[in-house]
Design a protein around this motif. Structure first.
Motif, PDB file in Angstrom:
ATOM      1  N   CYS A 151      -6.893   0.342  -7.001  1.00  0.00           N
ATOM      2  CA  CYS A 151      -5.627   0.374  -6.269  1.00  0.00           C
ATOM      3  C   CYS A 151      -4.428   0.186  -7.194  1.00  0.00           C
ATOM      4  O   CYS A 151      -4.343  -0.803  -7.918  1.00  0.00           O
ATOM      5  CB  CYS A 151      -5.629  -0.725  -5.205  1.00  0.00           C
ATOM      6  SG  CYS A 151      -4.057  -0.844  -4.329  1.00  0.00           S
ATOM      7  N   CYS A 165      -1.941   6.019  -0.994  1.00  0.00           N
ATOM      8  CA  CYS A 165      -2.329   7.037  -1.975  1.00  0.00           C
ATOM      9  C   CYS A 165      -3.765   7.501  -1.783  1.00  0.00           C
ATOM     10  O   CYS A 165      -4.154   8.559  -2.260  1.00  0.00           O
ATOM     11  CB  CYS A 165      -2.158   6.493  -3.389  1.00  0.00           C
ATOM     12  SG  CYS A 165      -3.336   5.184  -3.779  1.00  0.00           S
ATOM     13  N   GLY A 166      -4.561   6.682  -1.119  1.00  0.00           N
ATOM     14  CA  GLY A 166      -5.930   7.107  -0.833  1.00  0.00           C
ATOM     15  C   GLY A 166      -6.916   6.865  -1.962  1.00  0.00           C
ATOM     16  O   GLY A 166      -8.082   7.232  -1.868  1.00  0.00           O
ATOM     17  N   CYS A 188       0.845  -1.201   0.000  1.00  0.00           N
ATOM     18  CA  CYS A 188       0.000   0.000   0.000  1.00  0.00           C
ATOM     19  C   CYS A 188       0.879   1.248   0.000  1.00  0.00           C
ATOM     20  O   CYS A 188       1.790   1.388   0.805  1.00  0.00           O
ATOM     21  CB  CYS A 188      -0.908  -0.011   1.217  1.00  0.00           C
ATOM     22  SG  CYS A 188      -1.748   1.545   1.496  1.00  0.00           S
ATOM     23  N   CYS A 224      -8.242   4.152  -2.795  1.00  0.00           N
ATOM     24  CA  CYS A 224      -9.304   3.243  -2.350  1.00  0.00           C
ATOM     25  C   CYS A 224     -10.423   4.026  -1.677  1.00  0.00           C
ATOM     26  O   CYS A 224     -11.599   3.818  -1.959  1.00  0.00           O
ATOM     27  CB  CYS A 224      -8.745   2.178  -1.419  1.00  0.00           C
ATOM     28  SG  CYS A 224      -7.701   2.825  -0.109  1.00  0.00           S
TER      29      CYS A 224
HETATM   30  S1  SF4 Z   1      -5.586   2.342  -3.253  1.00  0.00           S
HETATM   31 FE1  SF4 Z   1      -5.666   2.155  -1.005  1.00  0.00          FE
HETATM   32  S2  SF4 Z   1      -4.769   0.127  -0.595  1.00  0.00           S
HETATM   33 FE2  SF4 Z   1      -4.190   0.675  -2.694  1.00  0.00          FE
HETATM   34  S3  SF4 Z   1      -2.215   1.674  -2.505  1.00  0.00           S
HETATM   35 FE3  SF4 Z   1      -3.723   3.310  -2.457  1.00  0.00          FE
HETATM   36  S4  SF4 Z   1      -4.148   3.620  -0.287  1.00  0.00           S
HETATM   37 FE4  SF4 Z   1      -3.112   1.649  -0.449  1.00  0.00          FE
END
Ligand code: SF4
Ligand code: SF4
Ligand code: SF4
Lengths: 538, 201
Positions: free
Chosen positions: A226, A174-175, A171, A177
């Motif tokens: 993601c 990055c946010g 992870c 999700c």
């Molecule tokens: S989408 Fe969510 S789980 Fe995937 S890398 Fe970004 S913060 Fe992490």
């Protein structure tokens, strides 16, 4: 368990006895030292209406061979509607017992006045006699998760393994999700990343984390976005199992009725009694090498008949109609069990594996070459989850839509005009987890509705129906469903086409919101039924 | 098929019509050769050349018979396969009540035939299969299913021998597509005649 065992371990009757009139009659029997059978285990309750269907079913899954709900005559209930509620609960649960192959006569409602002690005794003796004829039930107490209490879940190797197996360290924080997660978007203090961080930091016992683990819809939207391919739904699934192993309760909806029902199907000796109400004109052939697998729709119809007017079993019948249309007379499994999807996704891996093994053995013994199902969860579970758990199936699993697309494509059929403006609710299992958004759409494109307009978020980006595996339904789920229904309304559609029986149930539930009844309400029909109604030979 | 039609099977006269570039002649050739080389019958082929083969109306006349054929021209076709409106219009007057008409429904939108007619979207299907040029092969498959004019194995053999190298599989698939659709059309008619139009009875 052999017959011999059955006879030697005594029958157990759970008697739920109303505190008022009927209890007085029971007390008279006790005072007069009348021979109340030892097999009767009395539980004194405030009112028969308070014993809901989940409790009735639980009495069976905890070892009861018969359950008597004994209270007051209709009209004499101290609380007004208790008796009526109890009678309805008895009827519904009885229908479920019939489907499970246990028989509705194992559950009886009766009412007695205080001076009817002898009548009560006769009732109990007759009940016992009948049960002795029938024998014990075939439900075995659920295996359940084996507690691993000696290993603190936060630091335990299980958790470390989970984190590693699901690449949680990948992870990037990055946010993305959270910006895709429908729960976060509706304003719930919920973050997939937050759960991941808590797992890494060893904060799994925080109240908010505990709650959030059960709220996740496992809908897969976050995984879709993601950049590090963190498979969050799968991680949640395993995390729930870890919680269950540590005696942390799940957040099951509807008093856990549906899970209790599904767990009871993990009993090897249970022989369900399905397909008794199949319409006469449907053609089935028990020698066919194509099996149609129905799934749990009929159980849902019984359970939700009181509040939601859902008829999801009709989808199964329409599916068989379509198979018949294309000259397939499928085999049906009278002793069909649940596929186990909801047990697995609510952390009850042990029961899931038990059901899965029973199913795999039974199905592999049939000599079929194809299983067709119209339920996206059954489809995913048999097609992907069983093999992933080492349970190979010796036949091909296909979704009804695959069958239909292939047949329609090579047949001289057309579709009658459908006087509706339609839109479509994706199934998260079929569209994202199985990655087949095109399957329903190929079929939708063949229909001739007035118009077909996708919702603002559709296909791989579609928002789910608001609940999964019957866990963690709360006001945020409702808010999410309302938003989804508004999106449906915004398309101008007057028919919402669905692909999963559960979407219909959950969305219908949101439509019942009394304040928004008129604004949200929209007709729903499963794609299978829409096709069954409009397909015709050219 | 009516009794009359069955009786005429001893000698069947076919016209395939469309425009140049559709592979009309090839379709006729495949049918005729499948009958003679594969099914060991007699067959003749008359093909219309000239300006017609460059986009104008175009036709192939095929006769298939159990006995030697003395005259190769077709006046009243037992089977008319039309893949263009102009082609259909040209031969429409020669259709009899006992004929069988097979059309590409998208290319022949208006028909008014005294005989049974069967329609297929062969060109659109061919496009979906990846090559519009296979519409003729789909039509051969459709014709084979509806009329039983030649055996499927002979038709498939002849297709494999007649199409460009490397495209055999695709063309056989196109044949099957048309053939399946033909069978399905016959089944659908049967069902409809029995009053079973849809899935919900
Ligand atoms: S989408 Fe969510 S789980 Fe995937 S890398 Fe970004 S913060 Fe992490
Ligand atoms: S699976 Fe769905 S509900 Fe759960 S965190 Fe991901 S997007 Fe949110
Ligand atoms: S949406 Fe309604 S039916 Fe679905 S789980 Fe929640 S309360 Fe139950």
């Amino acid at each position: 368990m052999t017959m011999h065992n059955k006879e030697s371990s005594p029958i157990k009757i759970i008697l739920f006895l109303c505190n008022w009139g009927a209890h007085a009659a029971y007390q008279t029997l006790q005072d007069e030292q009348r021979p109340i059978p030892d097999e009767v285990h009395m539980v004194r309750i405030p009112c028969t209406g308070r014993i809901d269907r989940a409790l009735l079913l639980k009495a069976f899954s905890m070892g009861g061979d018969g359950v008597a709900l004994v209270g007051c005559d209709p009209g004499t209930c101290r609380y007004g509607t208790g008796t009526a509620t109890a009678q309805r609960n008895t009827k519904d649960t009885g229908m479920i017992l019939d489907l499970l192959g246990l028989g509705s006569d194992r559950l009886r409602f009766a009412s007695f006045l205080p001076d009817e002690s002898e009548k009560l005794l006769l009732f109990l003796e007759t009940f016992l006699h009948d049960l002795q004829q029938r024998g014990k039930t075939s439900i075995q107490p659920a295996v359940g998760a084996q507690p691993v209490t000696n290993i603190p879940m936060n630091a335990g190797p299980e958790l470390q393994q989970l984190i590693a197996a699901h690449d949680i360290y990948a992870c990037q924080d990055c946010g993305k999700c959270s910006s895709a997660c429908p729960l976060a978007l509706i304003g719930k203090p919920f973050s997939a990343r937050g759960i991941a961080t808590a797992a890494i930091a060893g904060n799994l016992n925080d109240e908010s984390v505990k709650e959030n683990v059960w709220s996740c819809l496992t809908c897969g939207l976050c995984y879709e976005r993601c950049p590090s391919a963190v498979n969050f739904p799968k991680f949640i699934k395993e995390l729930r199992h870890l919680y269950k192993q540590n005696n942390k309760l799940g957040d099951e909806t509807h008093g856990g009725f549906l899970h209790a029902l599904m767990r009871s199907m993990a009993s090897p000796e249970l022989t369900p009694n399905r397909w008794q109400d199949i319409p006469q004109e449907l053609q089935v052939d028990q020698k066919s090498n194509i099996l149609f697998y129905g799934g749990c729709a009929p159980y849902y119809d019984i359970f939700f008949n009181k509040h939601l007017d859902v008829h999801t079993e009709k989808i199964l019948f329409d599916a068989i109609r379509l198979l018949n249309f294309f000259d397939v007379h499928p085999r049906l499994l009278k002793d069909e069990r649940c596929c186990g999807h909801d047990l697995l996704w609510s952390g009850d891996k042990e029961c899931f594996l038990q059901i899965a093994r029973l199913n795999a053995d039974r199905l592999n013994s049939l000599g079929i070459d194809t299983m067709i199902t119209s339920c996206p969860e059954c489809y995913m579970t048999f097609n992907t989850t069983y093999p992933a758990h080492g349970l190979a199936l010796n036949f091909e699993v296909i979704h009804l839509y695959e069958f239909l697309e292939k047949e329609i494509d090579r047949s001289a059929v057309s579709f009658k005009p459908l006087a509706k403006n339609i839109t479509f609710q994706d199934s998260c299992r079929l569209t994202r987890l199985e990655d087949k958004p095109e399957l329903p759409r190929q079929l939708l494109d063949r229909l001739s509705p007035e118009s077909f307009q996708e919702m603002q978020e559709s296909g791989r980006a579609a928002v789910c129906c608001g609940n999964s595996a019957w866990t963690g339904c709360d006001s945020y789920s409702k808010a999410m469903q309302v938003k989804r229904l508004e999106q449906a309304q915004d398309t101008g559609a007057d028919l919402l086409v669905t692909a999963c029986p559960k979407c219909q149930i959950h969305l219908k539930c949101a439509m019942e919101d009394p304040l928004r009844l008129n604004k949200l309400s929209i007709d729903m029909q499963d794609l299978t039924s829409v096709i069954a109604q409009s397909i015709s030979w050219k | 098929m009516t009794d009359k039609e069955k009786n005429t099977i001893a000698q069947t006269e076919i016209i395939v019509t469309g425009f140049g570039g559709q592979g009309i002649i090839l379709a006729g050739k495949i049918l005729g050769m499948a009958a003679s080389l594969g099914d060991h019958k007699e067959s003749t082929l008359v093909q219309a050349y000239g300006p017609e083969s460059r986009g104008g109306a175009c036709n192939a006349q095929v006769i298939i018979s159990n006995t030697p054929i003395h005259y190769p021209y077709v006046q009243y076709p037992d089977i008319l396969i039309a893949m263009s409106q102009a082609g259909y219009d040209k031969f429409a007057g020669q259709i009899t009540e006992d004929s069988i008409l097979l059309i590409d429904q998208d290319l022949v939108p208006t028909v008014d035939a005294p005989c049974p007619a069967y329609a297929i979207s062969s060109t659109r299907m061919a496009e979906k299969l990846g090559n519009k040029m296979m519409a003729n092969i789909i039509m051969v498959g459709f014709t084979t299913a509806i009329t039983q004019l030649v055996s499927t194995s002979s038709a498939e053999d002849m297709i494999a021998k007649s199409v460009p190298k490397g495209t055999e599989q695709k063309n056989i698939a196109a044949f099957t597509k048309g053939y399946d659709y033909g069978l399905s059309t016959l089944k659908g008619r049967e069902r409809k005649a029995a009053g079973q139009t849809g899935a919900i009875v």
